[in-house]
Design an enzyme around this catalytic site. Structure first.
Site, PDB file in Angstrom:
ATOM      1  N   GLU A  43       0.845  -1.185   0.000  1.00  0.00           N
ATOM      2  CA  GLU A  43       0.000   0.000   0.000  1.00  0.00           C
ATOM      3  C   GLU A  43       0.888   1.245   0.000  1.00  0.00           C
ATOM      4  O   GLU A  43       1.957   1.268   0.601  1.00  0.00           O
ATOM      5  CB  GLU A  43      -0.868  -0.021   1.264  1.00  0.00           C
ATOM      6  CG  GLU A  43      -1.834   1.135   1.409  1.00  0.00           C
ATOM      7  CD  GLU A  43      -2.689   1.033   2.665  1.00  0.00           C
ATOM      8  OE1 GLU A  43      -3.756   1.654   2.694  1.00  0.00           O
ATOM      9  OE2 GLU A  43      -2.284   0.327   3.626  1.00  0.00           O
ATOM     10  N   LYS A 118      -9.625   1.212  -2.556  1.00  0.00           N
ATOM     11  CA  LYS A 118      -9.839   0.622  -1.228  1.00  0.00           C
ATOM     12  C   LYS A 118     -11.256   0.888  -0.730  1.00  0.00           C
ATOM     13  O   LYS A 118     -11.711   2.035  -0.662  1.00  0.00           O
ATOM     14  CB  LYS A 118      -8.810   1.217  -0.263  1.00  0.00           C
ATOM     15  CG  LYS A 118      -8.813   0.652   1.136  1.00  0.00           C
ATOM     16  CD  LYS A 118      -7.691   1.302   1.937  1.00  0.00           C
ATOM     17  CE  LYS A 118      -7.580   0.762   3.340  1.00  0.00           C
ATOM     18  NZ  LYS A 118      -6.487   1.431   4.098  1.00  0.00           N
ATOM     19  N   CYS A 159      -5.136  -3.578   2.734  1.00  0.00           N
ATOM     20  CA  CYS A 159      -4.945  -3.316   4.162  1.00  0.00           C
ATOM     21  C   CYS A 159      -6.194  -3.565   5.023  1.00  0.00           C
ATOM     22  O   CYS A 159      -6.541  -4.708   5.277  1.00  0.00           O
ATOM     23  CB  CYS A 159      -4.408  -1.899   4.348  1.00  0.00           C
ATOM     24  SG  CYS A 159      -3.584  -1.625   5.948  1.00  0.00           S
TER      25      CYS A 159
END
Length: 278
Positions: A43, A118, A159
């Site tokens: 990320e 995301k 994440c």
């Protein structure tokens, strides 16, 4: 037998884009020289800046971002598929000045074949006193993404998504045999939950879980957990880095293991409708 040699890149990404590329480039070259055909970075590969004003000063659109452009050229030069775990870029949504936290899958000709924003943003108050409000600076995406590769379908996550198993189940049921989890995990949550969550998502889906991580103390003051990891479909850790230093993690995936795990425990076919609790 379908196998693929892969490499995860563990970084300590600098704040400036030029320095960020200079940091990651030699590790990607090392991965390709070691035989990897699919390379994954963490990320925030293009820069890691917590301060909003400083971040906005270097923020670009996906097409204008210099690090993305150089990484695409590098994938073409080396003849590898490259998952840019995420880049922080302008979201392109009128009236919303927040950025997108975007994964980009690049093929061995340098073409972007899939992007994913995301879905779940990191808004937490940790017991240590650490406080994060990612939603203030990042516009969440609105759809799951799966991409075809020469070796099978790859599900894209980032994440904090790891805490939402319904996303991983949806990717597996859509045909994913590998799921990427590029991350910049905090140290308190990484120490407590990182390996457990990665192994759980692999077991639940019967997928390989590929988790390249940011690691160590960064220029903006944050500390990230590292411990990049490849988890096999039965839940065993196939490869890992045991520290928070930058480095390259190699593994070879035997994709027949996906079918074997799902045949042994065919949980993806056992869903039942149920009434929600009152």
């Amino acid at each position: 037998m379908t196998t693929v040699p892969i490499a995860l890149i563990q970084t300590r990404t600098p704040a400036g884009p030029a320095a960020a590329f200079a940091h990651v480039e030699p590790m990607i070259r090392e991965a390709a020289a070691g035989g990897a055909k699919l390379v994954l970075t963490p990320e925030a590969t293009n820069f890691l800046i917590r301060d909003r004003v400083s971040r906005d000063a270097v923020l670009e659109t996906q097409d204008a971002d210099a690090v993305i452009g150089k990484l695409r050229d590098l994938a073409r030069e080396l003849g590898v598929w490259l998952l840019i775990g995420s880049a922080i870029v302008k979201s392109g949504h009128d009236g919303d000045d927040r950025a997108a936290n975007r994964s980009l899958l690049v093929d061995d000709h340098g073409g972007v074949v899939a992007t994913y924003d995301k879905l779940h943003v990191y808004d937490v108050d940790l017991p240590t006193g650490e406080r994060w409000r990612e939603s203030a600076a990042i516009r969440p995406g609105d759809g799951a993404v799966i991409a075809d590769t020469p070796w099978g379908r790859l599900g894209l996550t980032i994440c904090y998504d790891i805490r939402f198993p319904q996303l991983y189940r949806a990717l597996a049921k859509a045909g994913a045999v590998m799921i990427a989890v590029p991350a910049a995990f905090t140290v308190p949550t990484g120490e407590a939950h990182w390996e457990t969550l990665l192994r759980a998502r692999a077991i639940e889906t019967g997928c390989y879980v590929l988790a390249p991580a940011q690691a160590g103390e960064h220029e903006d003051g944050r500390r990230t957990w590292g411990r990049s990891m490849v988890v096999a479909p039965w839940g065993e850790v196939l490869a890992r880095l045991d520290d928070d230093e930058p480095g390259v993690l190699f593994a070879t995936l035997d994709l027949e293991a996906v079918a074997k795990a799902r045949a042994a425990v065919p949980q993806l076919t056992h869903d039942r409708e149920f009434a929600a609790p009152a």
